[in-house]
Design an enzyme around this catalytic site. Structure first.
Site, PDB file in Angstrom:
ATOM      1  N   ILE A   1       0.717  -1.596   0.332  1.00  0.00           N
ATOM      2  CA  ILE A   1       0.521   0.025  -0.560  1.00  0.00           C
ATOM      3  C   ILE A   1       0.932   0.812   0.188  1.00  0.00           C
ATOM      4  O   ILE A   1       0.705   2.113  -0.457  1.00  0.00           O
ATOM      5  CB  ILE A   1      -1.401  -0.155   1.576  1.00  0.00           C
ATOM      6  CG1 ILE A   1      -1.986  -1.004   1.078  1.00  0.00           C
ATOM      7  CG2 ILE A   1      -2.291   1.033   0.774  1.00  0.00           C
ATOM      8  CD1 ILE A   1      -3.001  -1.597   2.447  1.00  0.00           C
TER       9      ILE A   1
ATOM     10  N   SER B   1      12.109  -5.222   5.288  1.00  0.00           N
ATOM     11  CA  SER B   1      12.003  -6.449   6.142  1.00  0.00           C
ATOM     12  C   SER B   1      10.824  -8.026   5.841  1.00  0.00           C
ATOM     13  O   SER B   1      10.603  -8.983   5.709  1.00  0.00           O
ATOM     14  CB  SER B   1      11.554  -6.534   7.924  1.00  0.00           C
ATOM     15  OG  SER B   1      10.750  -6.131   7.814  1.00  0.00           O
ATOM     16  N   ASN B   2      10.011  -6.474   5.106  1.00  0.00           N
ATOM     17  CA  ASN B   2       9.004  -7.815   3.844  1.00  0.00           C
ATOM     18  C   ASN B   2       8.245  -6.694   3.130  1.00  0.00           C
ATOM     19  O   ASN B   2       7.432  -6.700   2.055  1.00  0.00           O
ATOM     20  CB  ASN B   2       7.827  -7.304   4.896  1.00  0.00           C
ATOM     21  CG  ASN B   2       6.678  -8.269   4.419  1.00  0.00           C
ATOM     22  OD1 ASN B   2       7.086  -9.505   3.804  1.00  0.00           O
ATOM     23  ND2 ASN B   2       5.125  -8.526   4.727  1.00  0.00           N
TER      24      ASN B   2
ATOM     25  N   ASP C   1      14.658   1.209  10.364  1.00  0.00           N
ATOM     26  CA  ASP C   1      14.431   0.517  10.616  1.00  0.00           C
ATOM     27  C   ASP C   1      13.209   1.091  11.829  1.00  0.00           C
ATOM     28  O   ASP C   1      14.258   2.645  12.337  1.00  0.00           O
ATOM     29  CB  ASP C   1      14.571  -0.280  11.915  1.00  0.00           C
ATOM     30  CG  ASP C   1      13.825  -0.860  13.024  1.00  0.00           C
ATOM     31  OD1 ASP C   1      12.636  -1.005  12.979  1.00  0.00           O
ATOM     32  OD2 ASP C   1      13.684  -2.094  13.087  1.00  0.00           O
TER      33      ASP C   1
ATOM     34  N   LYS D   1       2.344  -7.881   9.755  1.00  0.00           N
ATOM     35  CA  LYS D   1       1.037  -7.469   9.884  1.00  0.00           C
ATOM     36  C   LYS D   1       0.410  -9.151   9.447  1.00  0.00           C
ATOM     37  O   LYS D   1      -1.007  -9.405   9.103  1.00  0.00           O
ATOM     38  CB  LYS D   1       0.759  -6.213   7.825  1.00  0.00           C
ATOM     39  CG  LYS D   1       1.587  -7.021   7.143  1.00  0.00           C
ATOM     40  CD  LYS D   1       0.450  -6.051   6.146  1.00  0.00           C
ATOM     41  CE  LYS D   1       1.530  -7.076   4.410  1.00  0.00           C
ATOM     42  NZ  LYS D   1       0.859  -6.320   3.817  1.00  0.00           N
TER      43      LYS D   1
ATOM     44  N   TYR E   1      -2.416  -8.580  16.226  1.00  0.00           N
ATOM     45  CA  TYR E   1      -1.802  -7.716  14.955  1.00  0.00           C
ATOM     46  C   TYR E   1      -3.279  -6.930  15.144  1.00  0.00           C
ATOM     47  O   TYR E   1      -3.310  -5.743  15.461  1.00  0.00           O
ATOM     48  CB  TYR E   1      -1.766  -8.787  13.921  1.00  0.00           C
ATOM     49  CG  TYR E   1      -2.266  -7.888  12.712  1.00  0.00           C
ATOM     50  CD1 TYR E   1      -1.037  -6.804  12.528  1.00  0.00           C
ATOM     51  CD2 TYR E   1      -3.878  -7.982  12.228  1.00  0.00           C
ATOM     52  CE1 TYR E   1      -1.749  -6.232  10.990  1.00  0.00           C
ATOM     53  CE2 TYR E   1      -4.144  -6.907  10.836  1.00  0.00           C
ATOM     54  CZ  TYR E   1      -3.146  -5.785  10.579  1.00  0.00           C
ATOM     55  OH  TYR E   1      -3.144  -5.519   9.335  1.00  0.00           O
TER      56      TYR E   1
ATOM     57  N   LYS F   1      -3.398  -2.733  16.395  1.00  0.00           N
ATOM     58  CA  LYS F   1      -3.527  -2.162  15.362  1.00  0.00           C
ATOM     59  C   LYS F   1      -4.816  -0.744  15.916  1.00  0.00           C
ATOM     60  O   LYS F   1      -4.734   0.421  16.491  1.00  0.00           O
ATOM     61  CB  LYS F   1      -4.772  -2.550  14.282  1.00  0.00           C
ATOM     62  CG  LYS F   1      -3.553  -2.723  13.408  1.00  0.00           C
ATOM     63  CD  LYS F   1      -3.259  -1.629  12.512  1.00  0.00           C
ATOM     64  CE  LYS F   1      -2.795  -2.773  11.015  1.00  0.00           C
ATOM     65  NZ  LYS F   1      -1.719  -2.056  10.612  1.00  0.00           N
TER      66      LYS F   1
END
Ligand code: UDP
Length: 334
Positions: free
Chosen positions: A12, A34-35, A58, A84, A144, A148
């Site tokens: 995104i 990292s992702n 980071d 996530k 997770y 949020k």
């Protein structure tokens, strides 16, 4: 407007970066990759023909974040950085709480030091659950989702304490699709958890068949229905939110969605049409935690931002296919 995108190389984030650059904003990206892939950053430059600073950083690293604010005059932060994976968060909750809360708090504290007061939290879904009467309000189905919800609460309290601070909490469910160029897109590591990346990998021949999780739901065709949203519409929503924070202090939660849910079988059919490829599937058992259907009421986004989704499901599938067919193995290893 100069916008810092934490996690800006991700799915995104990278699409939002393109949208902001195309709208004449300046951007700075911070990502630890990292992702995500640094190749995405190059592709953003390629699509837009614009350059911008990108920090391999980071955002739980306070010194690294301080340096970004020192070296750039930032007006607004859009915060994507965080872990996530819902399933993983159940297995390693402490790591999720540590990383996601630390990232948000570090960025907010460094913003305060640098007198930056506009923040968009790309909150996504708080993880709806099958609501039972004995659950307290606001309960989430995974660590997770809870991170949020906690970050949203932190932002509420921070805005309450500091009248100059402005925060938008963006909530949305199922972003899919890609930039129409097919140069950037969703690149999950390992076996995809989400429907569209899985379908796309079946269509391109990386996986044999899709398992549809449950065919006996109380929906018209028995499969779950979701509010799929084109990632470019989502990116446009982030741009509008950033503009909104320039004029409106305080905290505002805003849903982004089409308001129209589609079933798993409808998505498979739309993808078959868009790609010209068959998507073999079998109906399997239900997946734990799935709700039969949900969608976002995006009336507030229209009212506050003048935002409405523009792309159809067919567009979403066409652009997912553009990305997958051009990048069958995802981004090349940098
Ligand atoms: N789904 C499926 N097979 C898969 C992955 C997902 O049938 O391999 C279904 C899932 O049960 C849900 C929908 O597709 O009804 C969207 O799932 P996804 O994980 O993409 O998003 P979620 O709605 O869970 O956030």
């Amino acid at each position: 407007m100069n916008v810092l995108l934490t996690g800006g190389a991700g799915y995104i984030g990278s699409h939002t970066a393109v949208e902001l650059l195309n709208r004449g904003c300046d951007i700075v990206i911070a990502d630890d990759y990292s992702n995500s892939s640094p190749v995405a950053v190059e592709r953003i430059r390629q699509i837009t023909g614009r350059d911008f600073p990108a920090y391999h950083a980071d955002v739980t690293d306070r010194e690294a974040v301080r340096r970004i604010f020192r070296e750039n005059k930032i007006d607004c932060v859009i915060h994507f950085a965080g872990k996530k994976a819902v399933g993983e968060s159940v297995k390693i909750p402490l790591s999720y709480y540590r990383t996601n809360l630390d990232a948000a708090l570090t960025v907010l504290e460094c913003m305060k030091e640098a007198s930056v007061s506009r923040f968009i939290f790309s909150s996504g879904s708080l993880n709806p659950i099958p609501y039972r009467e004995d659950m307290p309000r606001g309960e989430c189905s995974s660590p997770y989702g809870t991170t949020k919800a906690m970050i949203e609460k932190i932002l509420e309290d921070a805005c309450h304490a500091d009248p100059a601070l402005s925060a938008v909490l963006l909530r949305y469910f199922n972003p899919i699709g890609a930039h129409p160029s097919g140069l950037i897109g969703e690149d999950p590591q390992g076996i995809p958890n989400n429907l569209l990346p899985y379908i796309a990998q079946v269509a391109v021949g990386r996986r044999e068949k899709l398992t549809v999780f449950g065919g006996d739901y109380p929906t018209p065709d028995g499969t779950c229905r979701r509010d799929y949203l084109h990632v470019m519409d989502l990116a446009a929503g982030h741009h509008r939110a950033a503009c909104y924070t320039m004029e409106h202090p305080g905290v505002t939660a805003v849903n982004l969605g089409t308001g129209t849910p589609y079933s798993v079988l409808e998505v498979i059919e739309a993808f078959r049409k868009a790609s010209g490829r068959e998507v073999p599937y079998v109906i399997g058992p239900r997946r734990a935690g799935d709700l039969p259907e949900y969608w976002a009421d995006a009336a507030k986004a229209k009212e506050l931002f003048g935002w409405q989704a523009q792309y159809t499901l067919q567009d979403m599938c066409r652009d997912t296919w553009a990305w997958q067919s051009k990048n069958p193995q995802g981004y090349p290893k940098a």
